[in-house]
Enzyme design. Structure first.
Site: not given
Lengths: 33, 282
Positions: B9, B57, B112, B115, B143, B195, B244
């Protein structure tokens, strides 16, 4: 700038209170709308 | 063995890159919140040696505009669609799920819960899942953050609360400094680290959760190659998401799928049979 095509919202600059993506709404933007 | 390939996402906008979205088995939207959000002040991206930091954000249009304007266009892609929803309270999750309930264009909802760039809801992850579960009959993926000592305990809690699957993992909070000024490079100082460096973290979380709960897991975190994807499957994932890597290689879905097939073929019977033990959607 991460993606360069409008997906990540990483390259935004603030203009008139809103964030604009430099990659697809720029690279040249009016400083004042 | 077929392993569905998703995007993580927030790492792909299907409306600006529809061909990339169509090369996935499932497209997952950027997290949608109940109200529109401006997102965090720039600087929002910082590249690091082995990954990147982001501090977006949850910039987004809000659920009403998403449903009215974005969802019809996303449905035209023809790719299975999951909607990621987020918020700052159980009521926020309830409201987003309520807006999507009964909408056949949405195959599943990803919650989510993790975050790293916004404030957390006061409720526990399980309470947020329970609020969503009480609102929707749709498949719910939770998640989770890798930044917790016992992610397996969190997995058990959200599954007990009604999650049908897990998305593992979100980014982990990190800091990068400008080498000249020794000050933070991101506007809000810290951001979500993603990453290649995240892969061992993701593998550990998938491995722990696969042993703890019996639900499908979408593994993600630093996947760059088919071998990376295979490692997540071996650890217990039944699908793999690309994050990524999509910023560097928009052709990654097709490439990783082909590489994964070759890696599996090279090993044949040595592969764990965890893949696709449960369908991704109800």
């Amino acid at each position: 700038m991460a993606c360069g095509y409008g997906a990540c919202y990483g390259c935004v600059v603030e203009l008139d209170g809103a964030y604009r993506r430099l990659c697809i709404e720029g690279p040249v933007l009016r400083a004042v709308a | 063995m077929t392993v569905p390939i998703l995007n993580a996402s927030g790492c792909l906008d299907a409306l600006v890159a529809p061909d990339v979205a169509r090369s996935l088995d499932v497209f997952v939207t950027k997290t949608i919140t109940p109200e529109p959000r401006r997102g965090n002040p720039p600087v929002r991206i910082a590249e690091t040696n082995h990954g990147m930091l982001n501090s977006i954000g949850l910039q987004g249009p809000g659920i009403d505009t998403f449903v009215a304007e974005h969802l019809p266009r996303l449905a035209e892609l023809g790719t299975t669609l999951w909607v990621s929803v987020g918020g700052f309270s159980a009521e926020d999750f309830r409201r987003c799920c309520d807006e999507l309930e009964g909408d056949e264009r949405v195959a599943a909802i990803e919650l989510n819960l993790s975050c790293p760039n916004v404030e957390e809801a006061p409720e526990t992850a399980a309470e947020l899942v329970a609020a969503a579960r009480a609102t929707t009959s749709k498949t719910l993926y939770a998640k989770l953050s890798p930044a917790q000592w016992d992610v397996a305990a969190a997995a058990r809690a959200v599954v007990d609360a009604g999650a049908d699957g897990l998305s593992l993992v979100n980014t982990i909070r990190g800091l990068a400094l400008d080498p000249a000024t020794m000050t933070p490079r991101l506007g809000l100082h810290v951001g979500g680290y993603s990453g290649p460096a995240l892969k061992p973290v993701a593998l550990a979380c998938v491995h722990a959760c696969a042993a703890a709960v019996d639900v499908p897991i979408v593994g993600m975190g630093g996947v760059w190659s088919g071998l990376d994807a295979l490692e997540l499957v071996a650890a217990g994932a039944s699908a793999v998401a690309l994050g990524t890597v999509l910023f560097a290689d928009p052709f990654a879905p097709t490439r990783v799928r082909a590489e994964l097939g070759a890696e599996v073929a090279a090993r044949r019977h040595a592969i764990p049979s965890t893949a696709l033990k449960t369908p991704l959607s109800r």
